[in-house]
Motif scaffolding. Structure first.
Motif, PDB file in Angstrom:
ATOM      1  N   ALA A  17       0.833  -1.210   0.000  1.00 13.76           N
ATOM      2  CA  ALA A  17       0.000   0.000   0.000  1.00 13.76           C
ATOM      3  C   ALA A  17       0.865   1.257   0.000  1.00 13.76           C
ATOM      4  CB  ALA A  17      -0.935  -0.016   1.212  1.00 13.76           C
ATOM      5  N   LEU A  21       0.962   4.137  -2.882  1.00 20.57           N
ATOM      6  CA  LEU A  21       0.726   5.554  -2.587  1.00 20.57           C
ATOM      7  C   LEU A  21       1.893   6.427  -3.033  1.00 20.57           C
ATOM      8  CD1 LEU A  21      -0.971   5.348   0.912  1.00 20.57           C
ATOM      9  CD2 LEU A  21      -1.992   6.229  -1.184  1.00 20.57           C
ATOM     10  N   SER A  24       1.782   6.953  -6.615  1.00 20.62           N
ATOM     11  CA  SER A  24       0.723   7.896  -6.961  1.00 20.62           C
ATOM     12  C   SER A  24       1.176   9.347  -6.768  1.00 20.62           C
ATOM     13  CB  SER A  24      -0.528   7.603  -6.120  1.00 20.62           C
ATOM     14  OG  SER A  24      -1.589   8.435  -6.497  1.00 20.62           O
ATOM     15  N   ALA A 115      -5.636  11.035  -2.134  1.00 21.24           N
ATOM     16  CA  ALA A 115      -6.682  10.527  -1.238  1.00 21.24           C
ATOM     17  C   ALA A 115      -7.848   9.979  -2.051  1.00 21.24           C
ATOM     18  CB  ALA A 115      -7.144  11.622  -0.284  1.00 21.24           C
ATOM     19  N   ASP A 117      -7.604   8.783  -5.064  1.00 21.11           N
ATOM     20  CA  ASP A 117      -7.100   7.579  -5.730  1.00 21.11           C
ATOM     21  C   ASP A 117      -7.273   6.332  -4.859  1.00 21.11           C
ATOM     22  OD1 ASP A 117      -6.338   9.086  -7.915  1.00 21.11           O
ATOM     23  OD2 ASP A 117      -4.178   8.935  -7.533  1.00 21.11           O
ATOM     24  N   THR A 118      -7.334   6.504  -3.546  1.00 18.40           N
ATOM     25  CA  THR A 118      -7.482   5.346  -2.666  1.00 18.40           C
ATOM     26  C   THR A 118      -8.840   4.678  -2.833  1.00 18.40           C
ATOM     27  OG1 THR A 118      -8.408   6.566  -0.774  1.00 18.40           O
ATOM     28  CG2 THR A 118      -5.971   6.386  -0.920  1.00 18.40           C
ATOM     29  N   PHE A 125     -11.267   6.452   5.091  1.00 11.79           N
ATOM     30  CA  PHE A 125      -9.921   7.040   5.034  1.00 11.79           C
ATOM     31  C   PHE A 125      -9.474   7.443   6.435  1.00 11.79           C
ATOM     32  CE2 PHE A 125      -6.852  10.419   4.449  1.00 11.79           C
ATOM     33  CZ  PHE A 125      -6.094  10.019   3.345  1.00 11.79           C
ATOM     34  N   ASN A 129      -6.520   5.743   8.687  1.00 14.29           N
ATOM     35  CA  ASN A 129      -5.423   6.592   9.156  1.00 14.29           C
ATOM     36  C   ASN A 129      -5.276   6.483  10.675  1.00 14.29           C
ATOM     37  OD1 ASN A 129      -3.304   8.324   8.570  1.00 14.29           O
ATOM     38  ND2 ASN A 129      -4.557  10.152   8.755  1.00 14.29           N
TER      39      ASN A 129
END
Length: 145
Positions: A17, A21, A24, A115, A117-118, A125, A129
């Motif tokens: 992950a 990220l 990205s 964010a 894109d997740t 989210f 987090n």
């Protein structure tokens, strides 16, 4: 022994992950000639205005020796400036320049895009987090100094 399957490795899931990220972020950070660690230093300074090298290292969970070259490169790019603390010249204080401050809005849009894109909802989210923050705190507490 299914605990040794890749899909059952939390560390592999986190690693994958994180790698996704960072990939990205990369194209947008490249446009600003920034690395991800430089971006994180800027984020910390946008939040706290000025920090010592030691404080930046603590916030990013890195060693001060790792932060110093990152800050020096940001200074060469005229995004940060370093000054010595008046009462203790061993302490280096880092703050943003006008150019560094000006990047905030542009890079805020990059973070919003990543964010999105997740594919997570805002609630998911925030929950993820928070869970990762708890995981980091718990695991860090078990690591010997």
């Amino acid at each position: 022994m299914t605990n040794l399957y890749l899909e059952n490795q939390l560390c592999f899931s986190l690693y994958s992950a994180t790698h996704a990220l960072l990939r990205s972020y990369k194209p947008d950070l490249d446009k600003f000639n920034l690395t991800y660690p430089q971006y994180l230093v800027l984020v910390a300074l946008w939040q706290y205005k000025q920090l010592s090298i030691k404080q930046i290292a603590e916030k990013l969970m890195l060693e001060p020796a790792t932060i110093t070259p990152v800050v020096k490169r940001l200074e060469v790019k005229k995004l940060t400036k370093r000054t010595r603390q008046k009462d203790d010249e061993r302490v280096v204080i880092v703050s943003l320049t006008e150019e560094g401050l000006a990047l905030r809005d542009k890079l805020s849009e990059v973070q919003k895009r990543v964010a999105c894109d997740t594919g997570l909802t805002n609630t998911a989210f925030d929950s993820l987090n928070q869970t990762l923050g708890t995981l980091t705190k718990n695991v860090t507490a078990k690591i010997p100094d």
